[in-house]
Design a protein around this motif. Structure first.
Motif, mmCIF file in Angstrom:
data_model
loop_
_atom_site.group_PDB
_atom_site.id
_atom_site.type_symbol
_atom_site.label_atom_id
_atom_site.label_comp_id
_atom_site.label_asym_id
_atom_site.label_seq_id
_atom_site.Cartn_x
_atom_site.Cartn_y
_atom_site.Cartn_z
ATOM 1 N N ILE A 154 0.896 -0.903 -0.005
ATOM 2 C CA ILE A 154 0.156 0.055 -0.009
ATOM 3 C C ILE A 154 1.026 1.305 0.039
ATOM 4 O O ILE A 154 1.836 1.243 0.716
ATOM 5 C CB ILE A 154 -0.978 0.036 1.176
ATOM 6 N N TYR A 155 0.569 2.400 -1.023
ATOM 7 C CA TYR A 155 1.405 3.439 -1.112
ATOM 8 C C TYR A 155 0.351 4.499 -0.421
ATOM 9 O O TYR A 155 -0.452 5.016 -1.141
ATOM 10 C CB TYR A 155 1.825 3.849 -2.460
ATOM 11 N N PRO A 156 0.883 5.064 0.506
ATOM 12 C CA PRO A 156 -0.307 5.882 1.484
ATOM 13 C C PRO A 156 -0.317 7.303 0.764
ATOM 14 O O PRO A 156 0.801 7.574 -0.183
ATOM 15 C CB PRO A 156 0.388 6.219 2.662
ATOM 16 N N LYS A 157 -1.413 7.915 0.640
ATOM 17 C CA LYS A 157 -1.525 9.103 -0.013
ATOM 18 C C LYS A 157 -0.627 10.184 0.307
ATOM 19 O O LYS A 157 -0.052 11.097 -0.411
ATOM 20 C CB LYS A 157 -2.770 9.652 -0.030
ATOM 21 N N ASN A 158 -0.246 10.311 1.574
ATOM 22 C CA ASN A 158 0.768 11.344 2.298
ATOM 23 C C ASN A 158 2.090 11.298 1.993
ATOM 24 O O ASN A 158 3.104 11.981 2.293
ATOM 25 C CB ASN A 158 0.419 11.727 3.538
ATOM 26 N N GLU A 159 2.479 10.021 1.063
ATOM 27 C CA GLU A 159 4.153 9.655 1.068
ATOM 28 C C GLU A 159 4.079 9.841 -0.565
ATOM 29 O O GLU A 159 3.530 9.636 -1.312
ATOM 30 C CB GLU A 159 4.301 8.253 1.326
ATOM 31 N N LYS A 160 5.312 10.821 -0.541
ATOM 32 C CA LYS A 160 5.642 11.295 -1.964
ATOM 33 C C LYS A 160 6.157 9.931 -2.841
ATOM 34 O O LYS A 160 6.860 9.076 -2.425
ATOM 35 C CB LYS A 160 6.853 12.167 -1.997
#
Ligand code: ZN
Length: 444
Positions: A154-160
């Motif tokens: 999962i690539y969280p929305k707040n990580e660039k």
């Protein structure tokens, strides 16, 4: 099956539109989001619903009451202080049965829940997430999903993100096994994605349910306006997979990306002019947008399937950065002619998926309940036109790429257009009538 709706969050980003209402009570097309959700649950026999309330929760309680006016039974979990999307579930394991549906209260959706629940129950996962492409993947939680449907990352929305990724967004609708509640600590703020799902994903215990159905959060004024317009136009309900869908099938090389011969690495992929606008228009309509492409690069051993996936990661990243997406990509890695020195023999077979075979079109039609006679096929070669004809769709030849100069099949298209945008405009304006609505269909 029971359902839980998370309606405790604050609705600060909607500004003026929320007035003094909690976000889940904001009316869309004259009815609060929560009521749309409850209607969707009730249609699939889910009549025991728990609503988690916090901020301005008494208004929600007052509005929905015990649920009898909607033909369901509603009970409330009242949070004195916000416990996050997972914290509120602590202690609910016994109450919620073996598996339950969970929805975020600010998501407008119309989903064939029966199908999603069956899919969940047919797998061993602790949780199944509804996933889909959206028009803002760059600020959404994005998932990496394996071919068997297991979520790998999962690539969280707040990580660039400084890498290419699929437009596969966690939509905020879940079917979860109640046993995962055991991992939730009492009385502590915990987020479902960050504190619970991330660990389970690392263990391979979470799956993805990929669907083209309508699921949209209305977290910003722009998104709210779009959802409102889609609801008025009937797009929200039309995309429920219990109903026949219409699709625009698209060739890839020469139609979406510039024709440069075989594409064997992501850097060789450059989008054609007007493609972003064309796809955005499809995304905004009731048509699905499905890419169907021959990639004999695999059979010729110029690429592995993993490398083709990376090329598609690039394509979806380029599109997603501009707010456009495709609903699915199907490709044929095969080639029928054996006997070349460098070939990958496992893929050198006569298959039914290679265009102008219609294996991929039929696969998509089965997956998404597509009515082919109401659908279109757009491409730059006679192979595409022959495929579209074989599949009984309406065909459009575009002037980009080879512009029909491959001359492999002696077949004319139903319509021609300079480029993808002109083709899509012709469809959406009604100028390019589908076969299902034309009196006479003639092919040369
Ligand atoms: Zn094939």
């Amino acid at each position: 099956m029971k359902a839980v709706i998370m309606a405790g969050g604050k609705g600060t980003r909607l500004g003026q539109r929320t007035l003094d209402l909690p976000k889940p009570l904001v009316p869309v097309n004259g009815k609060p989001v929560l009521e749309h959700q409850i209607d969707n649950f009730a249609r699939y026999g889910i009549t025991e619903i728990w609503v988690v309330i916090g901020h301005l929760g008494e208004q929600i309680e007052q509005h929905l009451g015990d649920g009898s006016q909607y033909g369901v039974s509603i009970r409330y979990i009242r949070e004195d202080r916000p416990l996050g999307t997972a914290g509120a579930l602590h202690g609910m394991q016994e109450t919620l049965g073996e598996s339950f549906v969970l929805a975020y209260g600010d998501v407008v959706f119309d989903v064939n829940l029966g199908q999603m629940i069956d899919y969940h129950l047919a797998h061993h996962w602790l949780g199944t997430l509804a996933v889909h492409p959206n028009n803002h993947p760059y600020d959404s939680d994005v998932l990496k999903v394996g071919v068997d449907g297991t979520v790998q990352a999962i690539y969280p929305k707040n990580e660039k993100r400084d890498f290419d990724y699929r437009n596969c967004v966690n939509a905020g609708l879940f079917v979860l096994r109640s046993s995962l509640i055991a991992a939730i600590a009492p009385d502590a703020k915990q987020d479902l994605e960050k504190d619970v799902l991330t660990h389970l994903i690392a263990e391979g215990a979470i799956g993805a349910y990929k669907t083209t159905e309508y699921m949209k959060d209305m977290g910003t004024p722009d998104r709210f306006d779009k959802v409102q317009a889609h609801m008025e136009q009937g797009v929200v309900h039309a995309k429920n997979l219990s109903q026949k869908q219409k699709a625009i099938f698209l060739d890839r090389d020469g139609t979406i990306n510039r024709y440069v011969g075989l594409v064997t690495n992501p850097d060789a992929l450059e989008l054609e002019t007007f493609v972003i606008d064309a796809l955005k228009r499809i995304n905004d309509s009731s048509f699905l947008c499905i890419v169907v492409t021959n990639q004999p690069v695999v059979a010729r051993n110029l690429c592995t399937e993993e490398e083709v996936d990376r090329i598609h990661d690039r394509m979806e990243t380029l599109l997603g950065n501009e707010g456009a997406y495709v609903d699915d990509i199907l490709y044929c890695p095969h080639h029928p002619d054996r006997g070349y020195p460098e070939e990958n023999k496992a893929y050198k077979i006569a298959c039914s998926c290679r265009k102008p075979g219609i294996g991929m079109v039929l696969e998509a039609a089965g997956r998404y309940n597509i009515d082919l006679s109401a659908s279109y096929f757009i491409g730059d070669t006679t192979v595409d036109i022959q495929t579209g004809y074989n599949a009984q769709t309406t065909t459009i030849l575009v002037g980009t790429g080879l512009g029909g100069s491959d001359d492999k099949y002696a077949i004319g298209p139903d319509y021609t257009a300079q480029h993808l945008l002109e083709a899509v405009d012709g469809i959406l304006s009604g100028a390019f009538q589908p076969r299902s609505e034309r009196k006479y269909v003639e092919h040369s």
